[in-house]
Design a protein around this motif. Structure first.
Motif, PDB file in Angstrom:
ATOM      1  N   CYS A   5      11.643  -9.513   8.863  1.00  0.00           N
ATOM      2  CA  CYS A   5      10.299  -8.936   8.920  1.00  0.00           C
ATOM      3  C   CYS A   5      10.029  -8.085   7.686  1.00  0.00           C
ATOM      4  CB  CYS A   5      10.119  -8.106  10.187  1.00  0.00           C
ATOM      5  SG  CYS A   5      11.264  -6.727  10.349  1.00  0.00           S
ATOM      6  N   LEU A  64       8.572  -4.552   6.570  1.00  0.00           N
ATOM      7  CA  LEU A  64       8.281  -3.236   7.130  1.00  0.00           C
ATOM      8  C   LEU A  64       8.379  -2.170   6.055  1.00  0.00           C
ATOM      9  CD1 LEU A  64      10.190  -3.123  10.544  1.00  0.00           C
ATOM     10  CD2 LEU A  64       7.722  -3.145  10.220  1.00  0.00           C
ATOM     11  N   SER A 117       5.442  -5.190  13.534  1.00  0.00           N
ATOM     12  CA  SER A 117       6.222  -6.010  12.595  1.00  0.00           C
ATOM     13  C   SER A 117       5.703  -7.443  12.527  1.00  0.00           C
ATOM     14  CB  SER A 117       7.702  -6.013  12.986  1.00  0.00           C
ATOM     15  OG  SER A 117       7.893  -6.505  14.310  1.00  0.00           O
ATOM     16  N   ASP A 164       4.877  -7.055  19.566  1.00  0.00           N
ATOM     17  CA  ASP A 164       5.016  -6.018  18.557  1.00  0.00           C
ATOM     18  C   ASP A 164       4.000  -4.898  18.726  1.00  0.00           C
ATOM     19  OD1 ASP A 164       2.683  -7.244  17.659  1.00  0.00           O
ATOM     20  OD2 ASP A 164       3.229  -7.067  15.534  1.00  0.00           O
TER      21      ASP A 164
END
Length: 374
Positions: free
Chosen positions: A62, A64, A76, A127
């Protein structure tokens, strides 16, 4: 047989839209706003932003701003989807043997492995990005159908899109007031609507249709009616707006009227094939006199819609939109390649959000993603 790369097949794509008989046809009679090549300054900005963005990818795949231990950190999925779209919009495809291509492929695997829809097909729950994230992720999945040269991945993407579209349609069917009917808001069961959530759902539906997922005409018609109610003008006896230089508001019954809400309303109608609607013409006229400003709330978010809406409008609108977008973003880019939001709630969204949107705003003329093609 390898899955096709849709950005290389515009003729077949447009023929397919016609067979579906949906109001998503390309804009008739419009030409490219400019044949001018991408300037060295813009190319440098794009390259720097791409390098910075892949440096923010975490080990699980991911993207971030902070390295958090949660297997599916908050937002995310939405942020990773935006990063994937930003990178692919400037030509970094998941099949490319480059650092950027490998980052896209890794991000896509994170999305398919970890952003698991609930039993209703809702992507925004995993998420906690709600319907904003659901629309963003649906758009990304639809744009990536046929781009991976991996049949199993392609099936996963198509299944995600099909279920996500069903959720969008069910959410639109929730009983709402006359003003809110046809739009979307924060959760699938919300009984109200706003333009900022609705534009993501409409773009997701357009992308899904591009990928061959059937979207009923009634769904689009209701979305069009909702968006037109957000155009802030009195109406004549025929129901047509009388003010041909007006903004779109955050909600049909009021709320802020900014360049960002106006660009979102314009683009929503354009992707529903309402290219010459009075509301689109009036919104474009408003944006010519009220262009994006970095001091406004939600500048990066609004500039993304502005770049696309002005490009779709064509002619002088596209030329002005391109010049303004490129000038502002080149000027605002940080030395490391990132863009950093600096106003209000947008500041808390972070630089991955802003950098992905910056890339998407600059990439309109690259034509790699189907959503940008007319």
């Amino acid at each position: 047989m390898m899955p096709y790369r849709r950005q290389l097949m515009p003729v077949l794509k447009f023929a397919f839209w016609g067979l579906l008989a949906l109001p998503f046809a390309h804009s008739p009679g419009q030409t490219s706003p400019s044949s001018t090549a991408v300037s060295p300054a813009v190319k440098q900005a794009v390259d720097k932003a791409s390098r910075w963005l892949i440096g923010q990818q975490r080990s699980q795949g991911c993207f971030l701003d902070e390295n958090r231990g949660d297997p599916v950190p908050q937002h995310s999925g939405a942020l990773t989807a935006m990063a994937i779209m930003g990178l692919t919009s400037v030509g970094h495809m998941p099949t490319d043997p480059t650092p950027e291509g490998r980052a896209v492929a890794k991000g896509l695997r994170f999305m398919t492995d970890n952003i698991v829809p609930n039993e209703e097909g809702y992507l925004g729950q995993s998420d906690r990005s709600r319907m904003y994230g659901h629309g963003i992720m649906t758009l990304m999945f639809a744009e990536m159908v046929g781009q991976t040269q991996d049949e199993e991945m392609d099936r996963k993407l198509r299944t995600r899109v099909e279920r996500a579209v069903e959720l969008i349609m069910r959410s639109q069917d929730v009983v709402k007031s006359e003003a809110n009917r046809g739009g979307w808001r924060y959760e699938p069961g919300s009984s109200d609507s706003d333009i900022s959530v609705s534009v993501w759902q409409v773009m997701a539906l357009r992308a899904a249709n591009n990928a061959g997922v059937k979207v009923p005409k009634s769904t689009i018609d209701r979305a069009v009616e909702y968006m037109k109610r957000s155009y802030r003008s009195e109406r004549n006896n025929q129901g047509q707006p009388v003010d041909m230089e007006a903004a779109f508001s955050y909600e049909p019954y009021g709320g802020r009227q900014t360049f960002s809400t106006t660009a979102a309303g314009m683009l929503s109608l354009q992707v529903c094939a309402q290219y010459d609607a009075p509301e689109v013409i009036g919104g474009g006229n408003y944006l010519m006199k009220n262009p994006p400003s970095p001091t406004e709330p939600w500048f990066y978010y609004g500039n993304y819609y502005y770049a696309q809406a002005m490009y779709q409008r064509g002619g002088d609108f596209a030329a002005v939109g391109r010049e303004k977008t490129e000038q502002l973003l080149v000027q605002l880019q940080q030395p490391d390649g990132a863009w950093q939001p600096r106003n209000g709630n947008e500041r808390s969204a972070g630089p991955i959000y802003a950098t992905a949107l910056g890339l998407l705003s600059l990439s309109v003329h690259y034509h790699f993603l189907p959503i940008y093609q007319k």
